[in-house]
Design an enzyme around this catalytic site. Sequence first.
Site, PDB file in Angstrom:
ATOM      1  N   GLU A 272      -6.851  27.011  11.055  1.00 33.71           N
ATOM      2  CA  GLU A 272      -6.378  28.358  10.751  1.00 33.71           C
ATOM      3  C   GLU A 272      -6.157  28.559   9.256  1.00 33.71           C
ATOM      4  OE1 GLU A 272      -6.673  30.491  12.972  1.00 33.71           O
ATOM      5  OE2 GLU A 272      -6.944  29.078  14.622  1.00 33.71           O
TER       6      GLU A 272
ATOM      7  N   HIS B 234      -9.335  29.747   7.806  1.00 39.67           N
ATOM      8  CA  HIS B 234      -9.472  31.192   8.001  1.00 39.67           C
ATOM      9  C   HIS B 234      -8.616  31.944   6.980  1.00 39.67           C
ATOM     10  CE1 HIS B 234     -11.989  31.310  11.511  1.00 39.67           C
ATOM     11  NE2 HIS B 234     -11.160  30.600  12.254  1.00 39.67           N
TER      12      HIS B 234
END
Length: 237
Positions: free
Chosen positions: A86, A89
């Site tokens: 994550e 991202h």
Amino acid sequence: MDPSLTEEDLELLDPHPDIHALFVHYNSLYFQDKLGACSVEWSSARMTLCGGVCEFRPGGGCRIKLSEPLLKLRPARDLKMVLLHEMIHATMMLQGIRDDDPGGHGTIFKSIMARINASTLPDHQRPPGGYNITTTHSMFAEVDFYRQHHWRCERCGNVIKRSMNRPPQEADCRLHVKGRDCGDLACQYHLHTRHCGGQWVKIKEPEGFGNKQQKKGRKAGGEWRGSEQADCCGGGQ
């Protein structure tokens, strides 16, 4: 880190790493402290579809949410892999980097992922054997455990398992397209709409779920009727 320690030893010493301390550590080591506009937190009990998400925040920046239901019983190494996934991202969001994959796991994502997996930088949080960040979070058993609402298409017989009590709908579009076919061959919702178009009927739900809904309806002061699909269901997902 003592090289003689096994992964089981490390789990006993630190079974639940602090996600904020991990975030600060990884931000400094692998992301050049560029994630200052990103926060990290545990999710609510309802986040059972994936191990983590990274989302824009109103007003700027982004937020990483880690699934407490899915990760609470997993080894610490899985938490670290999901967090790093994550954070990749997040760095792409904050820098405005557009990848060549609609799902966000294209060439640029994979290059950052490979760099961290292959890194030899001193890292006291690195699991034995190194990191193995992937483009998906492979917690299939845990995800399936929480998918206890089952819906079946009356026409093609396809069965969809969900953690929430709602039938497949436009909000499930992989690209979040509304009002038209998204054209994405990997979008299961529009693929079914395009080639079948049948109606979804609920065939299973958690034991006692219908009784709970009836009690909620009575507390609200009205008669609870439920949905047509729920009425035809007799069992629990």
